[in-house]
Structures are given as C-alpha cells and as structure tokens.
Design a protein around this motif. Structure first.
Motif, PDB file in Angstrom:
ATOM      1  N   SER A  33     -11.332 -16.419 -57.751  1.00 25.92           N
ATOM      2  CA  SER A  33     -11.701 -17.821 -57.616  1.00 25.92           C
ATOM      3  C   SER A  33     -12.205 -18.426 -58.921  1.00 25.92           C
ATOM      4  CB  SER A  33     -12.762 -17.991 -56.524  1.00 25.92           C
ATOM      5  OG  SER A  33     -13.913 -17.222 -56.837  1.00 25.92           O
ATOM      6  N   PRO A 107      -4.998 -24.153 -57.213  1.00 29.41           N
ATOM      7  CA  PRO A 107      -6.109 -24.398 -56.277  1.00 29.41           C
ATOM      8  C   PRO A 107      -5.602 -24.953 -54.952  1.00 29.41           C
ATOM      9  CG  PRO A 107      -6.616 -25.250 -58.468  1.00 29.41           C
ATOM     10  CD  PRO A 107      -5.184 -24.844 -58.495  1.00 29.41           C
ATOM     11  N   ASN A 108      -6.103 -24.407 -53.853  1.00 28.28           N
ATOM     12  CA  ASN A 108      -5.690 -24.850 -52.528  1.00 28.28           C
ATOM     13  C   ASN A 108      -6.912 -24.885 -51.632  1.00 28.28           C
ATOM     14  OD1 ASN A 108      -4.640 -24.399 -49.635  1.00 28.28           O
ATOM     15  ND2 ASN A 108      -2.779 -24.889 -50.757  1.00 28.28           N
ATOM     16  N   GLU A 109      -7.494 -26.065 -51.485  1.00 24.01           N
ATOM     17  CA  GLU A 109      -8.750 -26.197 -50.754  1.00 24.01           C
ATOM     18  C   GLU A 109      -8.580 -25.866 -49.273  1.00 24.01           C
ATOM     19  OE1 GLU A 109     -12.667 -26.462 -50.224  1.00 24.01           O
ATOM     20  OE2 GLU A 109     -11.606 -26.495 -52.144  1.00 24.01           O
ATOM     21  N   SER A 110      -7.410 -26.160 -48.707  1.00 18.90           N
ATOM     22  CA  SER A 110      -7.184 -25.868 -47.290  1.00 18.90           C
ATOM     23  C   SER A 110      -7.281 -24.371 -47.020  1.00 18.90           C
ATOM     24  CB  SER A 110      -5.814 -26.394 -46.857  1.00 18.90           C
ATOM     25  OG  SER A 110      -5.750 -27.793 -46.973  1.00 18.90           O
ATOM     26  N   GLU A 113     -10.943 -23.292 -47.319  1.00 22.84           N
ATOM     27  CA  GLU A 113     -11.710 -23.690 -46.136  1.00 22.84           C
ATOM     28  C   GLU A 113     -11.488 -22.719 -44.988  1.00 22.84           C
ATOM     29  OE1 GLU A 113     -10.613 -27.666 -45.224  1.00 22.84           O
ATOM     30  OE2 GLU A 113     -11.769 -28.556 -46.869  1.00 22.84           O
TER      31      GLU A 113
END
Length: 269
Positions: A33, A107-110, A113
């Motif tokens: 990350s 980057p993949n916020e979904s 989450e």
C-alpha cells in the motif's frame, strides 16, 4: 467451505522475516500500500515490492520479506494489506486469474474499502451464521481482484478508462468536473476527453449524466422523494436541468416516467 484464515494490515519500519510466509493449504493475496519492501519468492530472484504491487500466491509458494531501516524518518515504512484464505472455490478462482504471482495495479479505493470491511468483520466476535456471510464477502473480494486484473490485461488505455469510469461512478452525485476525472488518472483534460471517447464511444459528460440518471430513476421508482429532491440528490442540482437531461435521454419528462412506472406496477399487481 471457503474461509478466511487471516486478514489485516501491517506496517514495518524494519523487518527481516527468516520464516517463510505461505503454506501448503493457503492462498495469500498481498498489496503493497505504501513504501517499499524487499522480497524473495520461492528462494528465487530477489525483487523490491513497491506501492501498487499485488501478490497472489498459491499453496506451496514461499515468500520472504525484508526491510532495512534506512533513516529515522517516520514516513520511511512499508505498509501492506494481506489476506490468507483457502477453499475449493478459491482454488478455481486462482486458476481463472492465470496463476499470476505479481501484478502492478493502480490505486483502487473500492478494493481497499472491501479489504477494510473484511478486516473489521474477521476481528469481531463471531456469531451464528457468520461463516456464510464471510464466505460471501471473500468471494466478492476475489471477484473484484479478478475484475481488476482482467481490466489490466486489456491494455493500458483500457485500464485508464476503467479507472475513470469507476471514479465517475463513485463521485457522480458530487460537483464533479471533467478536470477532476482527468486529474484522478494523471492526464491532461484534453487527453482524458479524447481517450474516454476513443475507448467507450461516448463523452465523459454523457457517461456522468447516464450514471446520475440511473441513480435518479432508482429513487423515482422506490422512494417517495419529490422530483426536486431527487434532482438534487442525484447530482443534477436544479430540477430544470434534471428535467432537460431526462427528456433528452428518455424521451419523456421525469413526472411522466414516474407516473407510467406506477401505473405499470399497479396493473401487474
């Protein structure tokens, strides 16, 4: 039954793991990350894991990690999300993604989450029925990883547009500008507009309007909100603008659409 063995987030300022991470029965999914970390896979060539590096390892794979303390800077750390799991469905999933070991993903916020949700759910005191719920979350997570990897295989341009679409969908009800979408994928506004049109056959603004319209239609069907409230909640701002866009794309006014839907439902009942 597919199950999660361990799920979490870790940060290291310095680490040297002589023991091997992995096992004969478990699959490991690990995302770097932030920061960097040295790694060696299956006693083979050593490499550096950088931000965005996604490892998907099968039973039998062995991973060793190392990070030397290079400075006293508090920001000089290695951070990663990890998930260890097992099961027959997971085995089939791993074969379907092509048994890839290391992939660089944006980057993949979904996805993050969903990862955070898994972490929270695996840490709380278990209750009756949790096994089935966690299994469903695990499969949803693995399918999200598969979708991300498949999009990446289509080529860089397709993947950039995939990220643009997800960003639009996540922020459609906000005051979103084309410039915001372009900045998200580190492109100029003109390049983002051209690329999106080239790949999807429609403009960024048209796609944004479609996403907002779909959200508005769901509210018109299943809530008692006024059309003015729906226009604001869906990102259109004013009812007059919502009315104009709706009529152009659907061939009728929002009020007529809602009336027709309710008449159809009453007739079916």
């Amino acid at each position: 039954m597919d199950s999660i063995v361990m799920c979490g987030y870790s940060v290291h300022r310095q680490c040297d793991f002589p023991e091997e991470i992995g096992g004969n029965r478990h699959y490991l999914i690990r995302l770097q990350s932030h920061g960097e970390c040295g790694a060696r896979l299956n006693d083979g060539e050593q490499f550096t894991l950088c931000k965005g590096d996604l490892l998907t390892l099968a039973p039998g794979d062995k991973l060793k990690l190392r990070k030397d303390k290079l400075s006293d800077d508090p920001a000089d750390v290695s951070g990663d999300y990890y998930l260890i799991c097992r099961g027959e469905w997971v085995t089939d999933w791993y074969r379907e993604i092509g048994e890839r070991k290391l992939t660089r993903v944006p980057p993949n916020e979904s996805l993050l989450e969903l990862w955070r949700l898994l972490i929270r759910e695996t840490r709380r005191v278990p209750e009756a029925g949790d096994e089935e719920y966690l299994e469903s979350l695990l499969r949803t997570f693995c399918l999200s990883v598969k979708r991300l990897l498949n999009q990446g295989q289509k080529g860089e341009s397709d993947f950039i547009v995939f990220r643009m679409r997800r960003f639009i969908e996540d922020h459609a009800v906000e005051k979103l500008r084309v410039a915001d979408v372009a900045e998200h994928v580190s492109l100029s506004e003109s390049r983002a507009i051209h690329l999106f049109k080239e790949i999807t056959g429609r403009s960024i603004v048209d796609y944004l309007m479609e996403v907002r319209l779909n959200f508005a239609i769901e509210q018109m069907k299943y809530t008692g909100s006024t059309l003015e409230e729906i226009a604001e909640n869906s990102g259109f701002g004013t009812y007059s603008y919502f009315h104009r866009v709706f009529r152009r794309l659907k061939g009728m006014s929002p009020g007529k659409f809602r009336q027709k839907y309710r008449e159809d439902v009453d007739w079916q009942e």
